[in-house]
Design a protein around this motif. Structure first.
Motif, PDB file in Angstrom:
ATOM      1  N   ALA A 114    -105.928  54.021  66.717  1.00 27.73           N
ATOM      2  CA  ALA A 114    -106.495  52.812  67.323  1.00 27.73           C
ATOM      3  C   ALA A 114    -106.213  52.748  68.819  1.00 27.73           C
ATOM      4  O   ALA A 114    -107.033  52.228  69.587  1.00 27.73           O
ATOM      5  CB  ALA A 114    -105.945  51.571  66.626  1.00 27.73           C
ATOM      6  N   VAL A 115    -105.056  53.266  69.249  1.00 23.54           N
ATOM      7  CA  VAL A 115    -104.726  53.236  70.678  1.00 23.54           C
ATOM      8  C   VAL A 115    -105.071  54.547  71.376  1.00 23.54           C
ATOM      9  O   VAL A 115    -105.140  54.593  72.605  1.00 23.54           O
ATOM     10  CB  VAL A 115    -103.234  52.898  70.897  1.00 23.54           C
ATOM     11  N   ALA A 116    -105.288  55.613  70.594  1.00 19.38           N
ATOM     12  CA  ALA A 116    -105.632  56.928  71.153  1.00 19.38           C
ATOM     13  C   ALA A 116    -106.793  57.491  70.342  1.00 19.38           C
ATOM     14  O   ALA A 116    -106.586  58.282  69.413  1.00 19.38           O
ATOM     15  CB  ALA A 116    -104.432  57.859  71.112  1.00 19.38           C
ATOM     16  N   PRO A 117    -108.030  57.095  70.634  1.00 18.89           N
ATOM     17  CA  PRO A 117    -109.177  57.476  69.796  1.00 18.89           C
ATOM     18  C   PRO A 117    -109.383  58.976  69.643  1.00 18.89           C
ATOM     19  O   PRO A 117    -110.015  59.409  68.671  1.00 18.89           O
ATOM     20  CB  PRO A 117    -110.363  56.826  70.531  1.00 18.89           C
ATOM     21  N   SER A 118    -108.856  59.790  70.562  1.00 15.63           N
ATOM     22  CA  SER A 118    -109.015  61.240  70.427  1.00 15.63           C
ATOM     23  C   SER A 118    -108.128  61.823  69.336  1.00 15.63           C
ATOM     24  O   SER A 118    -108.341  62.962  68.895  1.00 15.63           O
ATOM     25  CB  SER A 118    -108.700  61.931  71.756  1.00 15.63           C
ATOM     26  N   PHE A 119    -107.142  61.069  68.882  1.00 14.10           N
ATOM     27  CA  PHE A 119    -106.263  61.532  67.810  1.00 14.10           C
ATOM     28  C   PHE A 119    -107.068  61.633  66.520  1.00 14.10           C
ATOM     29  O   PHE A 119    -107.845  60.738  66.177  1.00 14.10           O
ATOM     30  CB  PHE A 119    -105.095  60.558  67.647  1.00 14.10           C
ATOM     31  N   THR A 120    -106.884  62.716  65.769  1.00 14.91           N
ATOM     32  CA  THR A 120    -107.739  62.975  64.605  1.00 14.91           C
ATOM     33  C   THR A 120    -107.166  62.475  63.285  1.00 14.91           C
ATOM     34  O   THR A 120    -107.878  62.451  62.281  1.00 14.91           O
ATOM     35  CB  THR A 120    -108.002  64.482  64.462  1.00 14.91           C
ATOM     36  N   GLY A 121    -105.899  62.093  63.250  1.00 14.31           N
ATOM     37  CA  GLY A 121    -105.286  61.728  61.981  1.00 14.31           C
ATOM     38  C   GLY A 121    -105.699  60.356  61.485  1.00 14.31           C
ATOM     39  O   GLY A 121    -106.236  59.532  62.230  1.00 14.31           O
ATOM     40  N   GLN A 122    -105.428  60.109  60.199  1.00 13.66           N
ATOM     41  CA  GLN A 122    -105.680  58.793  59.621  1.00 13.66           C
ATOM     42  C   GLN A 122    -104.726  58.577  58.456  1.00 13.66           C
ATOM     43  O   GLN A 122    -104.139  59.505  57.913  1.00 13.66           O
ATOM     44  CB  GLN A 122    -107.121  58.678  59.117  1.00 13.66           C
ATOM     45  N   GLY A 123    -104.561  57.297  58.087  1.00 13.03           N
ATOM     46  CA  GLY A 123    -103.754  56.958  56.927  1.00 13.03           C
ATOM     47  C   GLY A 123    -102.321  56.617  57.280  1.00 13.03           C
ATOM     48  O   GLY A 123    -101.959  56.435  58.444  1.00 13.03           O
ATOM     49  N   ARG A 124    -101.494  56.539  56.229  1.00 20.36           N
ATOM     50  CA  ARG A 124    -100.091  56.166  56.387  1.00 20.36           C
ATOM     51  C   ARG A 124     -99.207  57.129  55.599  1.00 20.36           C
ATOM     52  O   ARG A 124     -99.605  57.639  54.551  1.00 20.36           O
ATOM     53  CB  ARG A 124     -99.862  54.740  55.879  1.00 20.36           C
ATOM     54  N   LEU A 125     -98.015  57.343  56.129  1.00 18.89           N
ATOM     55  CA  LEU A 125     -97.006  58.182  55.487  1.00 18.89           C
ATOM     56  C   LEU A 125     -95.694  57.410  55.482  1.00 18.89           C
ATOM     57  O   LEU A 125     -95.190  57.031  56.538  1.00 18.89           O
ATOM     58  CB  LEU A 125     -96.845  59.499  56.248  1.00 18.89           C
ATOM     59  N   MET A 126     -95.154  57.161  54.293  1.00 20.02           N
ATOM     60  CA  MET A 126     -93.886  56.448  54.149  1.00 20.02           C
ATOM     61  C   MET A 126     -92.910  57.339  53.387  1.00 20.02           C
ATOM     62  O   MET A 126     -93.311  57.998  52.424  1.00 20.02           O
ATOM     63  CB  MET A 126     -94.085  55.136  53.386  1.00 20.02           C
ATOM     64  N   MET A 127     -91.647  57.360  53.810  1.00 21.95           N
ATOM     65  CA  MET A 127     -90.695  58.244  53.141  1.00 21.95           C
ATOM     66  C   MET A 127     -89.296  57.647  53.116  1.00 21.95           C
ATOM     67  O   MET A 127     -88.953  56.759  53.900  1.00 21.95           O
ATOM     68  CB  MET A 127     -90.644  59.601  53.839  1.00 21.95           C
ATOM     69  N   SER A 128     -88.485  58.170  52.195  1.00 26.16           N
ATOM     70  CA  SER A 128     -87.051  57.904  52.177  1.00 26.16           C
ATOM     71  C   SER A 128     -86.335  59.244  52.081  1.00 26.16           C
ATOM     72  O   SER A 128     -86.888  60.229  51.583  1.00 26.16           O
ATOM     73  CB  SER A 128     -86.666  57.003  51.003  1.00 26.16           C
ATOM     74  N   PHE A 129     -85.095  59.280  52.577  1.00 25.44           N
ATOM     75  CA  PHE A 129     -84.348  60.534  52.592  1.00 25.44           C
ATOM     76  C   PHE A 129     -82.874  60.256  52.335  1.00 25.44           C
ATOM     77  O   PHE A 129     -82.364  59.164  52.621  1.00 25.44           O
ATOM     78  CB  PHE A 129     -84.526  61.266  53.929  1.00 25.44           C
TER      79      PHE A 129
END
Length: 371
Positions: free
Chosen positions: A181-196
């Motif tokens: 949304a702030v860098a339209p040239s970025f190609t990624g999408q979605g969300r990644l959530m993790m615990s470690f």
């Protein structure tokens, strides 16, 4: 212990000894690093599992799944590389920001930045919480903007250290949607959530939840589901379970099947994958299960696929014509032999794989900051 050189060389050295009520170095050492959060398959080939992705890498990997190599390994590795690339999208800006001095704010808060990068302006905020559990958030706004209301939350997390820098128990969540949304040239999408959870000597246990996640939708089909994995030290043994879409060998067309794979690797010996697949060219109300193993050079020495009917026992499944390569006895060690043992379910289970050093906490369900 220091951060990986590529991510944070000298980060703590340029900081002042304290800002307000928070020690700079303690704050920096209470942030996650790539080595502690990344998923691994073959620890002897880090460039294969951890290299940053570009679209060409993904296309070449998918094109290589032609049944000539360890296709089940490469199918799983493609998902691991995509996940690890997303982790770098958050951790590289964090590492760069903490090379600069922080501004102390009320409430045991440090603010690093803003700092311009190639595609956006980033700001990192770190707060010292109860019992030295540090919380942090990474925000970004469009390049050239001076409007503080334009910042969007790109990543957030928390870590309670166990003594070593960047090690302990914690969480990390990344919004590729907000970065785009702030860098339209970025190609990624979605969300990644993790615990470690880290367990000393480099052992780690990891759980990830992905929501419509892809580093590039033109080259990598979006994934919604759970990944898990662990690494044991000093042995270097790894296990992972991942979900993705790719074309299995010996299916009728190039259509992509949904593939849930459990993969393990033993240094100096080789590895094994067991999978369950559905969709694509696999008929409705049926699914495939299969196994493969490879030697220390990752040369496939055994592979087989079976077609099963929903509700049937594995013993009644039918071998897919042309899918068998070698014999299970060719697998390099008793730990890698045995019957086909596919993972169960459709990829939304975040419970750890067998042999894990201790499960992490439950992964977050969204990308939110704790402050």
């Amino acid at each position: 212990m220091r951060w990986n050189k590529t991510l944070a060389v000298g980060a703590a050295l340029v900081l002042s000894t304290a800002c307000g009520g928070v020690d700079d170095q303690e704050a920096v050492e209470s942030l996650p690093d790539f080595a502690g959060t990344s998923l691994e398959i073959n620890a002897e080939a880090p460039a294969q599992d951890g290299a940053a992705l570009i679209a060409q890498d993904l296309r070449e990997t998918e094109a290589a799944l032609d049944g000539e190599g360890a296709a089940m390994l490469e199918g799983a590795r493609m998902q691991v590389k995509a996940l690890n690339d997303a982790l770098r999208q958050a951790l590289v800006p964090v590492a760069d920001l903490v090379k600069k001095s922080a501004d102390a704010k009320p409430g045991d808060v440090l603010v690093y930045g803003p700092q311009d990068r190639a595609n956006a302006t980033f700001k990192l905020t770190v707060r010292k919480g109860v019992a030295k559990r540090y919380q942090w958030k990474l925000e970004a706004r469009p390049l050239g903007s001076t409007d503080d209301t334009a910042y969007k939350l790109v990543a957030a997390g928390a870590l309670k250290r166990d003594g070593e820098a960047h090690r302990g128990r914690g969480t990390l969540a990344i919004s590729l949607d907000n970065l785009k949304a702030v860098a339209p040239s970025f190609t990624g999408q979605g969300r990644l959530m993790m615990s470690f959870a880290h367990h000393g000597q480099g052992s780690k246990s990891l759980a990830y939840r992905l929501a419509n996640f892809t580093p590039n939708p033109t080259a990598h089909e979006a994934v919604t589901g759970a990944f898990v994995g662990h690494k044991l030290q000093p042995s270097g043994i790894t296990r992972a379970r991942v979900l993705g879409a790719y074309n299995l060998p010996h299916t009728a067309t190039a259509a992509k099947e949904k593939v849930l794979t459990s993969v393990r690797h033993i240094p100096q010996l080789g590895g094994r994958a067991d999978l369950r697949a559905w969709g694509g060219d696999i008929p409705a109300n049926t699914f495939y299960v299969g196994s493969a193993c490879w030697d220390v050079q990752e040369k496939e020495v055994f592979r087989v696929l079976f077609q099963c009917t929903d509700g049937s026992r594995l013993e009644s499944c039918t071998e897919v014509a042309g899918s068998r390569v070698g014999a299970v006895q060719d697998c390099r060690g008793p730990e890698l032999r045995g019957d086909v043992t596919p993972p169960v379910g459709t990829g939304d289970d975040a419970s750890p794989e067998p042999g894990n050093p201790g499960a992490p906490d439950e992964a977050p369900t969204d990308v939110t900051a704790e402050f």
